[in-house]
Design a protein around this motif. Structure first.
Motif, short mmCIF file in Angstrom:
data_model
loop_
_atom_site.label_atom_id
_atom_site.label_comp_id
_atom_site.label_asym_id
_atom_site.label_seq_id
_atom_site.Cartn_x
_atom_site.Cartn_y
_atom_site.Cartn_z
N SER A 142 -8.69 -17.60 0.50
CA SER A 142 -9.87 -16.74 0.51
C SER A 142 -9.43 -15.32 0.15
N GLU A 143 -10.40 -14.49 -0.14
CA GLU A 143 -10.11 -13.09 -0.47
C GLU A 143 -9.43 -12.39 0.72
N VAL A 144 -9.87 -12.70 1.93
CA VAL A 144 -9.26 -12.11 3.13
C VAL A 144 -7.81 -12.55 3.24
N GLN A 145 -7.52 -13.83 3.04
CA GLN A 145 -6.15 -14.31 3.11
C GLN A 145 -5.27 -13.64 2.05
N LYS A 146 -5.80 -13.45 0.86
CA LYS A 146 -5.04 -12.79 -0.21
C LYS A 146 -4.73 -11.34 0.18
N GLN A 147 -5.70 -10.64 0.79
CA GLN A 147 -5.47 -9.26 1.19
C GLN A 147 -4.40 -9.18 2.28
N ILE A 148 -4.42 -10.11 3.22
CA ILE A 148 -3.40 -10.12 4.28
C ILE A 148 -2.03 -10.39 3.68
N LEU A 149 -1.95 -11.37 2.78
CA LEU A 149 -0.66 -11.69 2.17
C LEU A 149 -0.11 -10.51 1.39
N ASP A 150 -0.98 -9.69 0.82
CA ASP A 150 -0.54 -8.51 0.08
C ASP A 150 0.03 -7.44 1.01
N LYS A 151 -0.21 -7.56 2.30
CA LYS A 151 0.22 -6.55 3.25
C LYS A 151 1.35 -7.05 4.15
N VAL A 152 2.12 -8.01 3.68
CA VAL A 152 3.28 -8.49 4.43
C VAL A 152 4.51 -7.78 3.90
N LYS A 153 5.22 -7.15 4.80
CA LYS A 153 6.45 -6.44 4.44
C LYS A 153 7.62 -7.14 5.14
N GLU A 154 8.81 -6.84 4.67
CA GLU A 154 9.99 -7.48 5.24
C GLU A 154 11.13 -6.46 5.25
N ASN A 155 11.86 -6.42 6.36
CA ASN A 155 13.09 -5.65 6.36
C ASN A 155 14.22 -6.56 6.83
N HIS A 156 15.36 -6.02 7.14
CA HIS A 156 16.52 -6.87 7.41
C HIS A 156 16.39 -7.75 8.65
N ASN A 157 15.53 -7.41 9.61
CA ASN A 157 15.47 -8.23 10.82
C ASN A 157 14.06 -8.64 11.25
N LYS A 158 13.02 -8.25 10.49
CA LYS A 158 11.67 -8.64 10.91
C LYS A 158 10.70 -8.66 9.74
N TYR A 159 9.60 -9.38 9.98
CA TYR A 159 8.46 -9.39 9.08
C TYR A 159 7.41 -8.46 9.69
N ILE A 160 6.71 -7.72 8.85
CA ILE A 160 5.66 -6.83 9.31
C ILE A 160 4.39 -7.18 8.54
N ILE A 161 3.34 -7.49 9.29
CA ILE A 161 2.06 -7.89 8.70
C ILE A 161 1.00 -6.88 9.11
N TYR A 162 0.27 -6.38 8.15
CA TYR A 162 -0.82 -5.44 8.41
C TYR A 162 -2.15 -6.14 8.19
N VAL A 163 -3.03 -6.05 9.16
CA VAL A 163 -4.37 -6.60 9.04
C VAL A 163 -5.35 -5.45 9.28
N ASN A 164 -6.15 -5.16 8.28
CA ASN A 164 -7.15 -4.09 8.38
C ASN A 164 -8.52 -4.72 8.60
N ASP A 165 -9.35 -4.06 9.39
CA ASP A 165 -10.74 -4.48 9.45
C ASP A 165 -11.63 -3.27 9.23
N GLN A 166 -12.83 -3.53 8.86
CA GLN A 166 -13.81 -2.47 8.60
C GLN A 166 -14.85 -2.46 9.71
N GLY A 167 -14.42 -2.85 10.91
CA GLY A 167 -15.34 -2.96 12.04
C GLY A 167 -15.71 -1.63 12.65
N ILE A 168 -16.11 -1.68 13.90
CA ILE A 168 -16.62 -0.51 14.61
C ILE A 168 -15.53 0.41 15.11
N GLY A 169 -14.29 -0.08 15.13
CA GLY A 169 -13.19 0.71 15.66
C GLY A 169 -13.07 0.54 17.17
#
Length: 96
Positions: free
Chosen positions: A5-32
């Motif tokens: 889905s478009e949401v899954q593609k956006q999440i996959l685009d926000k996966v970062k990696e460094n030497h000891n961990k994966y970092i995943i960013y999930v943004n929402d456009q909700g109420i905060g």
């Protein structure tokens, strides 16, 4: 065959990696989430009063408690950055 889905593609685009961990960013456009509520969000039964912040339906925040519990089992971490009326950014860190 790519059925993401478009949401899954956006999440996959926000996966970062460094030497000891994966970092995943999930943004929402909700109420905060207010700073006060972020401080209480990971308690086992969070007290979150979104009615004062928005005309949207109130939320219990239990979904984030469940996510945090799963991440704890995986030795991961969950961080929240949020602004009322703008949405939230959730940063998930998982060890490799």
């Amino acid at each position: 065959m790519n059925n993401l889905s478009e949401v899954q593609k956006q999440i996959l685009d926000k996966v970062k990696e460094n030497h000891n961990k994966y970092i995943i960013y999930v943004n929402d456009q909700g109420i905060g989430i207010s700073h006060k509520n972020i401080a209480n969000i990971f308690k086992s039964i969070p007290i979150i009063d979104t009615k004062k912040e928005t005309s949207y339906k109130a939320s219990t925040g239990q979904g984030l408690v469940i996510c945090k519990s799963i991440l704890n089992e995986l030795n991961g971490q969950l961080f929240i950055s949020s602004k009322i009326g703008k949405g939230s950014i959730f940063r998930i860190e998982l060890p490799k």
